[in-house]
Motif scaffolding. Sequence first.
Motif, PDB file in Angstrom:
ATOM      1  N   UNK A   3       1.034  -0.847   0.319  1.00 58.86           N
ATOM      2  CA  UNK A   3       0.241   0.154  -0.293  1.00 58.86           C
ATOM      3  C   UNK A   3       1.014   1.412   0.352  1.00 58.86           C
ATOM      4  N   UNK A   4      -0.020   2.240  -0.833  1.00 58.41           N
ATOM      5  CA  UNK A   4       1.055   3.668  -0.286  1.00 58.41           C
ATOM      6  C   UNK A   4       1.357   3.803   0.993  1.00 58.41           C
ATOM      7  N   UNK A   5       2.398   4.508   0.794  1.00 50.11           N
ATOM      8  CA  UNK A   5       2.677   5.208   2.036  1.00 50.11           C
ATOM      9  C   UNK A   5       1.599   6.822   2.328  1.00 50.11           C
ATOM     10  N   UNK A   6       0.910   6.761   3.548  1.00 47.54           N
ATOM     11  CA  UNK A   6       0.041   8.175   3.160  1.00 47.54           C
ATOM     12  C   UNK A   6       1.076   9.135   3.568  1.00 47.54           C
ATOM     13  N   UNK A   7       2.427   9.241   4.164  1.00 45.47           N
ATOM     14  CA  UNK A   7       3.014  10.233   4.075  1.00 45.47           C
ATOM     15  C   UNK A   7       3.666  11.445   2.938  1.00 45.47           C
ATOM     16  N   UNK A   9       2.406  11.568  -0.001  1.00 43.19           N
ATOM     17  CA  UNK A   9       0.794  12.341  -0.472  1.00 43.19           C
ATOM     18  C   UNK A   9       0.636  13.599  -0.010  1.00 43.19           C
ATOM     19  N   UNK A  11      -1.631  15.379  -0.378  1.00 42.68           N
ATOM     20  CA  UNK A  11      -2.966  15.467   1.079  1.00 42.68           C
ATOM     21  C   UNK A  11      -3.759  14.427   1.100  1.00 42.68           C
ATOM     22  N   UNK A  12      -3.742  13.937   2.218  1.00 37.71           N
ATOM     23  CA  UNK A  12      -4.341  12.291   2.875  1.00 37.71           C
ATOM     24  C   UNK A  12      -5.751  12.059   2.045  1.00 37.71           C
ATOM     25  N   UNK A  13      -6.549  13.005   1.882  1.00 40.81           N
ATOM     26  CA  UNK A  13      -7.794  12.814   2.014  1.00 40.81           C
ATOM     27  C   UNK A  13      -7.992  12.307   0.383  1.00 40.81           C
ATOM     28  N   UNK A  14      -7.350  13.482  -0.884  1.00 42.07           N
ATOM     29  CA  UNK A  14      -7.243  13.931  -1.648  1.00 42.07           C
ATOM     30  C   UNK A  14      -6.551  13.513  -2.367  1.00 42.07           C
ATOM     31  N   UNK A  15      -5.526  12.625  -2.715  1.00 47.76           N
ATOM     32  CA  UNK A  15      -4.749  12.301  -2.995  1.00 47.76           C
ATOM     33  C   UNK A  15      -4.353  13.214  -4.815  1.00 47.76           C
ATOM     34  N   UNK A  24      -7.403  21.813   7.090  1.00 47.04           N
ATOM     35  CA  UNK A  24      -6.546  20.318   7.238  1.00 47.04           C
ATOM     36  C   UNK A  24      -7.253  19.960   8.996  1.00 47.04           C
TER      37      UNK A  24
END
Lengths: 85, 558
Positions: A3-7, A9, A11-15, A24
Amino acid sequence: MTGERISERQDPGAKGRRVAPGRRWLRFALGVSILAGFFWFLTTRPTPPGVAGQIIERNLRQDVDATALFFTELERMPAIEERFR
Amino acid sequence: MTDEEARNPLVASEDWWTVWFGLTILLVATVLGALVLAGAISAKSVPKIGRWASNPLDVFYRSSARDAELADDATLEQVAAAINDATSAATASVEPTDGGVRLRIATTRDGAGETISVGTLLAQRDNAFEFSAEQPDPAGLGARAYVSRAYPSADFVIGGGRVTVTAQRTAGIVLPLVVTVVLILLLTAAGVHVMGGDAKKYAVAFVAVFVLAVLSYTLANYPVSRAYGIGYAAWALALGLLISNTIGTPEWLMAGVRTEMYIKTGLVLLGAEILFAKILSIGVPGLLVAWVVTPVVLIFMWLFGTRILKMVSKPLVMIIAAATSVCGVSAAIAVAAATRAKKDELTLGVGMTLIFTVLMMIFMPMFIDAVGIDDVIGGAWMGGTIDSTGAVVAAGAFLGPRAESVAAVVKMIQNILIGFVGFFVALFWITSVERQPDAPRPGLIEIWVRFPKFIVGFVAASVLFSFVFSPLFALLFGGNGVSLVESTVIRPVTNPLRGWFFCLAFVSIGLESNFVELAKQMEGGKPMLLYIIGQSFNLVLTLLMAYVAFVLLFPNAV
């Protein structure tokens, strides 16, 4: 699992879109409010009408744990097994 | 060849480390269990977050539930005696009152805030035995004493079933909880260090993830949340998603977000809970319902998802199929790890399972009650179809003790399948799903290299506890080895630790999941359609098999 690491991105909610920090935290406050609102709703002991409500009421009165994921998490499983043997 | 590849996979790969973590915990727990049975040390247990009786701080105390089992023709006097035999937390007596006698159950504890709660499960349904609380606590969920309604005399026949007395706030868990955090941290940080990670950063982040796990358990143990079946998995996912989809998971926290490590270690620990002797001891009808239907539904859903719906994500198809046919969330995470699924796929599969479990817990007993299906068939039907064990037992108990027992046992047998499913799905993935169309079948060595090692740990744990430790405990200490292992190793130590690892995993999954990716996984509602079609097929087939097993083949089984 992969899975892609959130960090990574912006914007975590809308890549892929940049979002201002203030926005935020506003989203965070909104999310916390939704969760808190749901929990407050639970504190009102909501019970659906009819038999469905009886099931929830019964679980509450008996302190039934309907959340166990596996049979070994049930405190009374040994007694149930004994009864079945 | 990189440095990483050049290192021995036994110490370089996280997959192997989860096996070492799990087996180390299991071996230490077994030695402690043996020492307890030998009388060398007092009983030890890993703390679980307690019940939320009157305020959130209650969760930092233990509580203890004891069942008083009642014979079919139990009188009021005998009920009192059964309660007094079952627990020292309360005393029961039959007292005179206006119009006859009443049963009074009072706590034996004098400390402030220490209360009991009393529940009944009788063959004649609850209205045959009504209680009211004396001096209830502010939340009304515990009391100093409970009294029944008036009955004509102490010889009045109540009937079969049980009375459960729960002693609230029996001991604090803060210190044991801190010790548990430190021990898990030391063990896993050592592994992280050897794998080449930054143990210090991991330690800081781990503590933060653990705090979120404690918060998840706390919310899940609120009585209404427990009654609706909204457990720690749901709250952990929600808290993680809240952070990741609003402010974003901070970089420093990502060091402690090790989903695979937590899930796989938890699954190795789960292996110890699969004791094969149990299967043999509980009879054939339950086996028929659980083991015939489960593989049929699993295969049906796989074919339906991949060939009819043509879903893009094969791991998601398998996650939904396993969750529906085997045992909900536990099966979903086992299969997700075996198929190397994405976090978003697991989040979606688990989320759907959690929602439908609550709905089925409410509507299945309603339907069975309305249609008048026999309680044994109804219990077997619910045991084979409702995804999570807690919801199965809650739904079964609503129909009565017989339905509860049958539902729980069918679910238990289904739970045991999780190991077989994990093993064969991993094998199927390597030899079929991941194989290129024109590639030759992989040889044994390639299968071994690519096979998820945590499943080896899972199977090893199950075999060790079933065929080595259980007989060994029986030999050394006398009695039933399975019961000894369960009461001294599994229930007090490995089971709660497994719960913590799973909870850490769900917090981590939430912290790594993202609504945009989740929306992409929806594929126009195909996963939902797969769940609904598969569950409908499961419902029909399980009802049919429950009828065949408990009416046609073994009518006197219960």
